[in-house]
Design an enzyme around this catalytic site. Sequence first.
Site, PDB file in Angstrom:
ATOM      1  N   GLU A  21       0.817  -1.211   0.000  1.00  0.00           N
ATOM      2  CA  GLU A  21       0.000   0.000   0.000  1.00  0.00           C
ATOM      3  C   GLU A  21       0.854   1.265   0.000  1.00  0.00           C
ATOM      4  O   GLU A  21       0.379   2.348   0.352  1.00  0.00           O
ATOM      5  CB  GLU A  21      -0.938  -0.016   1.205  1.00  0.00           C
ATOM      6  N   SER A 148      -6.799  -2.613   1.662  1.00  0.00           N
ATOM      7  CA  SER A 148      -7.175  -2.022   0.376  1.00  0.00           C
ATOM      8  C   SER A 148      -7.699  -3.036  -0.625  1.00  0.00           C
ATOM      9  O   SER A 148      -7.579  -2.841  -1.832  1.00  0.00           O
ATOM     10  CB  SER A 148      -5.989  -1.247  -0.228  1.00  0.00           C
ATOM     11  N   TYR A 214      -9.317   4.389  -4.516  1.00  0.00           N
ATOM     12  CA  TYR A 214      -8.333   5.461  -4.530  1.00  0.00           C
ATOM     13  C   TYR A 214      -8.253   6.278  -5.822  1.00  0.00           C
ATOM     14  O   TYR A 214      -7.701   7.368  -5.814  1.00  0.00           O
ATOM     15  CB  TYR A 214      -6.946   4.892  -4.215  1.00  0.00           C
ATOM     16  N   ARG A 253     -11.338   3.330  11.383  1.00  0.00           N
ATOM     17  CA  ARG A 253     -12.517   3.170  10.538  1.00  0.00           C
ATOM     18  C   ARG A 253     -12.954   1.716  10.563  1.00  0.00           C
ATOM     19  O   ARG A 253     -12.117   0.804  10.528  1.00  0.00           O
ATOM     20  CB  ARG A 253     -12.193   3.594   9.106  1.00  0.00           C
ATOM     21  N   ASP A 255     -15.446  -1.156   8.664  1.00  0.00           N
ATOM     22  CA  ASP A 255     -16.175  -1.453   7.432  1.00  0.00           C
ATOM     23  C   ASP A 255     -17.247  -2.501   7.704  1.00  0.00           C
ATOM     24  O   ASP A 255     -16.978  -3.524   8.359  1.00  0.00           O
ATOM     25  CB  ASP A 255     -15.212  -1.951   6.356  1.00  0.00           C
ATOM     26  N   GLU A 268     -14.062  -5.546   8.827  1.00  0.00           N
ATOM     27  CA  GLU A 268     -12.708  -5.316   9.308  1.00  0.00           C
ATOM     28  C   GLU A 268     -12.597  -3.925   9.896  1.00  0.00           C
ATOM     29  O   GLU A 268     -13.484  -3.086   9.748  1.00  0.00           O
ATOM     30  CB  GLU A 268     -11.687  -5.493   8.188  1.00  0.00           C
ATOM     31  N   ASN A 270      -9.811  -0.595  10.324  1.00  0.00           N
ATOM     32  CA  ASN A 270      -8.603   0.037   9.797  1.00  0.00           C
ATOM     33  C   ASN A 270      -8.049   0.965  10.869  1.00  0.00           C
ATOM     34  O   ASN A 270      -8.714   1.920  11.273  1.00  0.00           O
ATOM     35  CB  ASN A 270      -8.921   0.839   8.535  1.00  0.00           C
ATOM     36  N   GLY A 274      -6.843   5.838   5.276  1.00  0.00           N
ATOM     37  CA  GLY A 274      -6.329   6.723   4.246  1.00  0.00           C
ATOM     38  C   GLY A 274      -6.703   8.176   4.492  1.00  0.00           C
ATOM     39  O   GLY A 274      -7.739   8.484   5.086  1.00  0.00           O
TER      40      GLY A 274
END
Length: 308
Positions: A21, A148, A214, A253, A255, A268, A270, A274
């Site tokens: 990443e 990602s 992205y 974050r 998801d 999951e 994070n 980002g």
Amino acid sequence: MTDDVNRFGRVVVLYGGTSSEREVSLMSGKAVLASLEAQGVDVIGYDFAEGLPGLMALEPDRVFIALHGRGGEDGTLQGALELLGIPYTGSKVMASALGMDKMRTKRVWAAEGLPTPLSERLTLDTDWRALSERIGLPMVIKPVNEGSTLGLTIVRDESALKAAFEASLKFDHEVMAERFIEGEEYTVAVLDGQALPAIRVVAPGGFYDYEAKYFSDETRYLLPCGLDADAEQRLSTLSVQAFESIGCEGWGRVDVMRDHDGGFWLLEVNTSPGMTGHSLVPQAAHHVGIDFNALVCRVLATTLTSEA
């Protein structure tokens, strides 16, 4: 503003690194760096691909971690910074390591009674027919320690399982299968223990992959997310529970998928999200009046608390 930012001392923004990443991390880090520079912070950017000694030579008072993936988001960097006594943004060692390991994250959630799709770890000896009977099709095959959506495949036919497994192995030696939840995809940012407004993600082709995350201008981010007040409150509460159950702190974050019956399923967490032009945490923050500069400073200010 200058007097206020002086409390941070010298800040080093870590970005780049050596994970898969790296490209996204460079974008995140440079956005954070530009924001702190504009606000008068004594800040320097450092590509962590150059290693720990170079960071130590900069003598930072604190570090803003804008690294994504292994080597920056998995607890290894956090452990090094703990030993050096350098405050840093985001979750500590244990939560960072857990957050990177999707299987162990899901085990904690299951133990806490939080909803997460059925999954199992795969091996070279996995019986694909038996797997499809246990998990059900469609299913998701993905690396355990990757972000990602890299190396991720949605499999709808049993004959494609082995190839999907081999594709994931290119990114990680540990691969998992997970029941695919048909429905809507949401993401919830958590900042200082509070959930920001949920975002519904609608990707072109229905798959929120690396390109859609992205680079695509066709991905739609619905904010408000379209849920009624009760459902969004349930989602926010669940996301904070999921975040805190694995020891996360500062910011991050979660998801989530919502099935056709209205049930939410945790995918999951994070721990170093980002911060690019397409990123979700800045969008959610902006919706409640927190602009990018204020968000960056809010995240950085959590390092002051960790010193207390």
